[in-house]
Design a protein around this motif. Structure first.
Motif, PDB file in Angstrom:
ATOM      1  N   MET A 159      44.014  43.534  47.074  1.00 34.08           N
ATOM      2  CA  MET A 159      44.739  43.440  45.798  1.00 34.08           C
ATOM      3  C   MET A 159      44.210  44.484  44.802  1.00 34.08           C
ATOM      4  O   MET A 159      44.997  45.203  44.181  1.00 34.08           O
ATOM      5  CB  MET A 159      44.550  42.028  45.223  1.00 34.08           C
ATOM      6  N   LEU A 160      42.891  44.566  44.664  1.00 34.43           N
ATOM      7  CA  LEU A 160      42.314  45.533  43.728  1.00 34.43           C
ATOM      8  C   LEU A 160      42.547  46.972  44.185  1.00 34.43           C
ATOM      9  O   LEU A 160      42.579  47.890  43.366  1.00 34.43           O
ATOM     10  CB  LEU A 160      40.821  45.270  43.528  1.00 34.43           C
ATOM     11  N   GLY A 161      42.724  47.156  45.490  1.00 40.61           N
ATOM     12  CA  GLY A 161      42.993  48.484  46.028  1.00 40.61           C
ATOM     13  C   GLY A 161      44.325  49.055  45.588  1.00 40.61           C
ATOM     14  O   GLY A 161      44.591  50.241  45.758  1.00 40.61           O
ATOM     15  N   LYS A 162      45.154  48.225  44.981  1.00 44.44           N
ATOM     16  CA  LYS A 162      46.442  48.714  44.454  1.00 44.44           C
ATOM     17  C   LYS A 162      46.239  49.568  43.203  1.00 44.44           C
ATOM     18  O   LYS A 162      47.109  50.359  42.844  1.00 44.44           O
ATOM     19  CB  LYS A 162      47.372  47.541  44.118  1.00 44.44           C
ATOM     20  N   THR A 163      45.106  49.390  42.519  1.00 41.74           N
ATOM     21  CA  THR A 163      44.849  50.159  41.293  1.00 41.74           C
ATOM     22  C   THR A 163      43.556  50.962  41.341  1.00 41.74           C
ATOM     23  O   THR A 163      43.350  51.840  40.513  1.00 41.74           O
ATOM     24  CB  THR A 163      44.782  49.238  40.054  1.00 41.74           C
ATOM     25  N   ALA A 164      42.675  50.650  42.293  1.00 45.80           N
ATOM     26  CA  ALA A 164      41.380  51.337  42.366  1.00 45.80           C
ATOM     27  C   ALA A 164      41.175  51.906  43.763  1.00 45.80           C
ATOM     28  O   ALA A 164      41.580  51.296  44.761  1.00 45.80           O
ATOM     29  CB  ALA A 164      40.255  50.361  42.038  1.00 45.80           C
ATOM     30  N   GLU A 165      40.542  53.052  43.831  1.00 45.23           N
ATOM     31  CA  GLU A 165      40.151  53.601  45.124  1.00 45.23           C
ATOM     32  C   GLU A 165      38.917  52.829  45.591  1.00 45.23           C
ATOM     33  O   GLU A 165      37.916  52.761  44.868  1.00 45.23           O
ATOM     34  CB  GLU A 165      39.823  55.083  45.014  1.00 45.23           C
ATOM     35  N   LEU A 213      34.393  41.713  40.728  1.00 38.84           N
ATOM     36  CA  LEU A 213      33.503  42.446  41.636  1.00 38.84           C
ATOM     37  C   LEU A 213      32.748  41.487  42.559  1.00 38.84           C
ATOM     38  O   LEU A 213      32.576  41.764  43.753  1.00 38.84           O
ATOM     39  CB  LEU A 213      32.513  43.308  40.846  1.00 38.84           C
ATOM     40  N   MET A 214      32.305  40.367  42.025  1.00 41.08           N
ATOM     41  CA  MET A 214      31.642  39.357  42.858  1.00 41.08           C
ATOM     42  C   MET A 214      32.606  38.836  43.917  1.00 41.08           C
ATOM     43  O   MET A 214      32.209  38.573  45.060  1.00 41.08           O
ATOM     44  CB  MET A 214      31.137  38.206  41.997  1.00 41.08           C
ATOM     45  N   GLY A 215      33.863  38.688  43.538  1.00 41.72           N
ATOM     46  CA  GLY A 215      34.880  38.247  44.483  1.00 41.72           C
ATOM     47  C   GLY A 215      35.074  39.239  45.621  1.00 41.72           C
ATOM     48  O   GLY A 215      35.209  38.846  46.782  1.00 41.72           O
ATOM     49  N   VAL A 216      35.078  40.527  45.298  1.00 38.36           N
ATOM     50  CA  VAL A 216      35.200  41.562  46.331  1.00 38.36           C
ATOM     51  C   VAL A 216      34.038  41.457  47.305  1.00 38.36           C
ATOM     52  O   VAL A 216      34.223  41.410  48.521  1.00 38.36           O
ATOM     53  CB  VAL A 216      35.245  42.983  45.715  1.00 38.36           C
TER      54      VAL A 216
END
Length: 138
Positions: A122-128, A45-48
């Protein structure tokens, strides 16, 4: 890009990247850790937040927007069952500046989300992933 993660004790690790910068990673006490560092999921989350923050500031600087302050809050929802992945991430931007153009800010956030921020893409591949923008004039 590479990283080396070294176990210290219990569930405490130190991670060092090619840049030479390091970070302490740990689990909470109830998971066998000492709570001496952020968890791996917190680091994501910090990375986002930091990835999109860097993108947005660079884009707005090129657009000659006078940002005086930026705070990015990242909220998440995770699955209840293992592996407890993120299913929803909300990125909330708090801008302060001198006569910031909402149009420029929205464009910068959109470009970060759709083109530049590899972490959120990258995280958007599994999370909205959703975005919220607040602008305060100084």
């Amino acid at each position: 890009m590479n990283a080396e993660i070294t176990w210290l004790e219990n569930m405490t690790f130190v991670a060092t990247a090619d840049s030479g910068h390091g970070v302490v990673i740990d689990a909470p006490v109830d998971k066998g850790g000492n709570n001496r560092g952020s968890s791996p999921m917190e680091l994501l989350l910090m990375g986002v937040g930091s990835c999109t923050g860097i993108d947005v500031l660079n884009i707005l600087k090129k657009a000659k927007q006078q940002v005086t302050s930026l705070r990015v809050n990242v909220e998440s929802v995770r699955e209840q069952a293992d592996p407890k992945i993120f299913t929803a991430i909300k990125v909330i931007y708090h801008f302060k500046g001198k006569e910031l153009s909402r149009k420029h800010v929205e464009r910068a956030v959109s470009l970060s989300a759709e083109k530049y921020c590899c972490v959120s893409i990258m995280l958007g591949k599994t999370a909205e992933i959703t975005h919220e923008i607040h602008i305060e004039d100084e």
